[in-house]
Design a protein around this motif. Structure first.
Motif, PDB file in Angstrom:
ATOM      1  N   HIS A   1      -6.122   1.094   7.730  1.00  0.00           N
ATOM      2  CA  HIS A   1      -7.258   1.769   7.109  1.00  0.00           C
ATOM      3  C   HIS A   1      -7.000   3.256   6.881  1.00  0.00           C
ATOM      4  N   ALA A   2      -5.852   3.749   7.327  1.00  0.00           N
ATOM      5  CA  ALA A   2      -5.494   5.130   7.008  1.00  0.00           C
ATOM      6  C   ALA A   2      -5.186   5.292   5.524  1.00  0.00           C
ATOM      7  N   SER A   3      -4.991   4.191   4.826  1.00  0.00           N
ATOM      8  CA  SER A   3      -4.794   4.228   3.372  1.00  0.00           C
ATOM      9  C   SER A   3      -6.164   4.378   2.712  1.00  0.00           C
ATOM     10  N   ARG A   4      -6.453   5.578   2.278  1.00  0.00           N
ATOM     11  CA  ARG A   4      -7.760   5.891   1.674  1.00  0.00           C
ATOM     12  C   ARG A   4      -7.520   6.639   0.362  1.00  0.00           C
ATOM     13  N   PRO A   5      -7.641   5.952  -0.756  1.00  0.00           N
ATOM     14  CA  PRO A   5      -7.908   4.525  -0.917  1.00  0.00           C
ATOM     15  C   PRO A   5      -6.620   3.724  -0.770  1.00  0.00           C
ATOM     16  N   PRO A   6      -6.716   2.415  -0.521  1.00  0.00           N
ATOM     17  CA  PRO A   6      -5.487   1.618  -0.459  1.00  0.00           C
ATOM     18  C   PRO A   6      -4.820   1.543  -1.820  1.00  0.00           C
ATOM     19  N   THR A   7      -3.522   1.369  -1.814  1.00  0.00           N
ATOM     20  CA  THR A   7      -2.753   1.239  -3.047  1.00  0.00           C
ATOM     21  C   THR A   7      -1.989  -0.076  -3.037  1.00  0.00           C
ATOM     22  N   ALA A   8      -1.300  -0.350  -4.124  1.00  0.00           N
ATOM     23  CA  ALA A   8      -0.499  -1.574  -4.204  1.00  0.00           C
ATOM     24  C   ALA A   8       0.607  -1.608  -3.153  1.00  0.00           C
ATOM     25  N   TRP A   9       0.919  -0.444  -2.562  1.00  0.00           N
ATOM     26  CA  TRP A   9       1.966  -0.376  -1.536  1.00  0.00           C
ATOM     27  C   TRP A   9       1.417  -0.637  -0.135  1.00  0.00           C
ATOM     28  N   ALA A  10       0.093  -0.837   0.001  1.00  0.00           N
ATOM     29  CA  ALA A  10      -0.534  -0.942   1.324  1.00  0.00           C
ATOM     30  C   ALA A  10      -0.608  -2.368   1.856  1.00  0.00           C
TER      31      ALA A  10
ATOM     32  N   MET B   1      -9.654  -7.196  15.124  1.00  0.00           N
ATOM     33  CA  MET B   1      -9.009  -5.887  14.988  1.00  0.00           C
ATOM     34  C   MET B   1     -10.005  -4.768  14.672  1.00  0.00           C
ATOM     35  N   HIS B   2     -11.217  -5.136  14.283  1.00  0.00           N
ATOM     36  CA  HIS B   2     -12.231  -4.115  14.022  1.00  0.00           C
ATOM     37  C   HIS B   2     -13.059  -3.782  15.258  1.00  0.00           C
ATOM     38  N   ARG B   3     -12.772  -4.406  16.381  1.00  0.00           N
ATOM     39  CA  ARG B   3     -13.369  -3.945  17.630  1.00  0.00           C
ATOM     40  C   ARG B   3     -12.823  -2.549  17.916  1.00  0.00           C
ATOM     41  N   PRO B   4     -13.655  -1.633  18.428  1.00  0.00           N
ATOM     42  CA  PRO B   4     -13.242  -0.223  18.547  1.00  0.00           C
ATOM     43  C   PRO B   4     -11.888  -0.005  19.216  1.00  0.00           C
ATOM     44  N   LYS B   5     -11.638  -0.702  20.329  1.00  0.00           N
ATOM     45  CA  LYS B   5     -10.377  -0.502  21.042  1.00  0.00           C
ATOM     46  C   LYS B   5      -9.185  -0.885  20.181  1.00  0.00           C
TER      47      LYS B   5
ATOM     48  N   MET C   1       1.352  -4.483   3.178  1.00  0.00           N
ATOM     49  CA  MET C   1       2.007  -4.776   4.452  1.00  0.00           C
ATOM     50  C   MET C   1       2.034  -3.553   5.369  1.00  0.00           C
ATOM     51  N   SER C   2       1.172  -2.594   5.098  1.00  0.00           N
ATOM     52  CA  SER C   2       1.139  -1.374   5.896  1.00  0.00           C
ATOM     53  C   SER C   2       0.333  -1.623   7.166  1.00  0.00           C
ATOM     54  N   PHE C   3       1.013  -2.137   8.190  1.00  0.00           N
ATOM     55  CA  PHE C   3       0.356  -2.525   9.439  1.00  0.00           C
ATOM     56  C   PHE C   3       1.051  -1.891  10.636  1.00  0.00           C
ATOM     57  N   HIS C   4       0.281  -1.642  11.664  1.00  0.00           N
ATOM     58  CA  HIS C   4       0.852  -1.336  12.975  1.00  0.00           C
ATOM     59  C   HIS C   4       1.607  -2.583  13.448  1.00  0.00           C
ATOM     60  N   PRO C   5       2.692  -2.419  14.225  1.00  0.00           N
ATOM     61  CA  PRO C   5       3.455  -3.600  14.679  1.00  0.00           C
ATOM     62  C   PRO C   5       2.620  -4.664  15.380  1.00  0.00           C
ATOM     63  N   ILE C   6       1.601  -4.268  16.129  1.00  0.00           N
ATOM     64  CA  ILE C   6       0.763  -5.259  16.802  1.00  0.00           C
ATOM     65  C   ILE C   6       0.047  -6.123  15.776  1.00  0.00           C
ATOM     66  N   GLU C   7      -0.523  -5.490  14.759  1.00  0.00           N
ATOM     67  CA  GLU C   7      -1.216  -6.255  13.727  1.00  0.00           C
ATOM     68  C   GLU C   7      -0.239  -7.085  12.912  1.00  0.00           C
ATOM     69  N   ALA C   8       0.930  -6.524  12.616  1.00  0.00           N
ATOM     70  CA  ALA C   8       1.934  -7.278  11.872  1.00  0.00           C
ATOM     71  C   ALA C   8       2.332  -8.543  12.630  1.00  0.00           C
TER      72      ALA C   8
ATOM     73  N   PHE D   1      -9.112  -1.397  16.959  1.00  0.00           N
ATOM     74  CA  PHE D   1      -9.036  -0.604  15.744  1.00  0.00           C
ATOM     75  C   PHE D   1      -8.250   0.672  16.003  1.00  0.00           C
ATOM     76  N   ARG D   2      -8.570   1.355  17.102  1.00  0.00           N
ATOM     77  CA  ARG D   2      -7.858   2.600  17.433  1.00  0.00           C
ATOM     78  C   ARG D   2      -6.380   2.333  17.697  1.00  0.00           C
ATOM     79  N   ILE D   3      -6.091   1.242  18.430  1.00  0.00           N
ATOM     80  CA  ILE D   3      -4.705   0.968  18.809  1.00  0.00           C
ATOM     81  C   ILE D   3      -3.862   0.551  17.614  1.00  0.00           C
ATOM     82  N   ALA D   4      -4.412  -0.299  16.742  1.00  0.00           N
ATOM     83  CA  ALA D   4      -3.575  -0.932  15.715  1.00  0.00           C
ATOM     84  C   ALA D   4      -4.131  -0.849  14.302  1.00  0.00           C
ATOM     85  N   HIS D   5      -5.342  -1.317  14.082  1.00  0.00           N
ATOM     86  CA  HIS D   5      -5.813  -1.524  12.705  1.00  0.00           C
ATOM     87  C   HIS D   5      -6.057  -0.222  11.952  1.00  0.00           C
ATOM     88  N   ALA D   6      -6.219   0.878  12.681  1.00  0.00           N
ATOM     89  CA  ALA D   6      -6.432   2.170  12.024  1.00  0.00           C
ATOM     90  C   ALA D   6      -5.272   2.530  11.102  1.00  0.00           C
TER      91      ALA D   6
END
Length: 237
Positions: free
Chosen positions: A127-136, A113-117, A138-145, A119-124
């Motif tokens: 990582h949009a949680s900056r910084p991550p919190t206790a609520w993050a 998921m850290h490959r550029p393509k 399960m915060s995933f794009h459906p593909i990653e989920a 990452f842009r499609i799903a894993h970003a």
């Protein structure tokens, strides 16, 4: 039959969502007491984390509900309830096998998921949680989920496990997912910096992944990170 399967999937989705809110809520509350102000100004981010997590709850809950129906009604899985069906020493072994298999899948799918393509499609989203919190957790794009949702439902067809040990696996998965993202180290320093701690992933280890992205990909253990030389140690205090 189909009505029962749908109801099982809906029920499991509700259970996953409630488990998320309960676990993340407890550790978010603990954070407010132990590290007051750590999540200050992050309310919009936290609302996004909750929204993505509810979508993930459905993606996790549907296959889990289908498998649960199959276990109870059709004998599909290798989940067992008779404690005497296997030797007692197999109970902890089965937990380790599940955790190691899950960790292996997570490491490689996470690294992919850290490959550029991808990452842009799903894993970003995660990582949009900056910084991550206790609520993050399960915060995933459906593909990653979806990549995470298939692991345990698949393993119950491959590795025998007592239903109580399966519950333990799910509990550990929830605990590690939340505590690894909450922004502070819950476990004592003596454990984190011990020989055993050097093989376990805690918040100090996973925080560095969120800081630097290209390292520390594991979920429970540091085995694959060490073997593949992607382990960069713990985040700075």
């Amino acid at each position: 039959m189909w009505t029962a399967i749908i109801l099982s999937a809906l029920a499991m989705t509700a259970i996953v969502a409630l488990r998320y809110f309960a676990a993340s809520g407890v550790f978010a509350f603990a954070t407010s007491k132990v590290r007051p102000g750590l999540y200050a100004g992050l309310n919009p981010q936290i609302r996004r984390e909750m929204g993505w997590s509810l979508v993930s709850a459905a993606i996790y809950g549907i296959p889990a509900g289908i498998v649960a129906w199959g276990w109870q009604n059709a004998g599909w899985t290798l989940i067992y309830t008779d404690i005497a069906a296997y030797p007692l020493w197999y109970l902890p072994l089965s937990v380790f096998l599940y955790l190691f298999a899950h960790d292996t899948w997570f490491y490689w799918s996470h690294r992919f998921m850290h490959r550029p393509k991808w990452f842009r499609i799903a894993h970003a989203v995660h990582h949009a949680s900056r910084p991550p919190t206790a609520w993050a957790a399960m915060s995933f794009h459906p593909i990653e989920a979806l990549t995470g949702a298939v692991v345990i439902p698949l393993l119950v067809f491959l590795i025998p496990i007592h239903v109580a040990m399966l519950g333990l696996v799910l509990g550990i998965m929830t605990l590690m997912g939340v505590t690894n993202h909450m922004g502070w180290e819950m476990f004592p320093r003596w454990l984190v910096h011990s020989r055993l701690g050097g093989w376990l992933i805690t918040a100090s280890h996973h925080q560095r992944h969120h800081d630097e992205y290209r390292c520390n990909y594991g979920l429970y253990f540091r085995f694959w990170d060490r073997l593949c030389k992607t382990d960069k140690g713990l985040a700075s205090p």
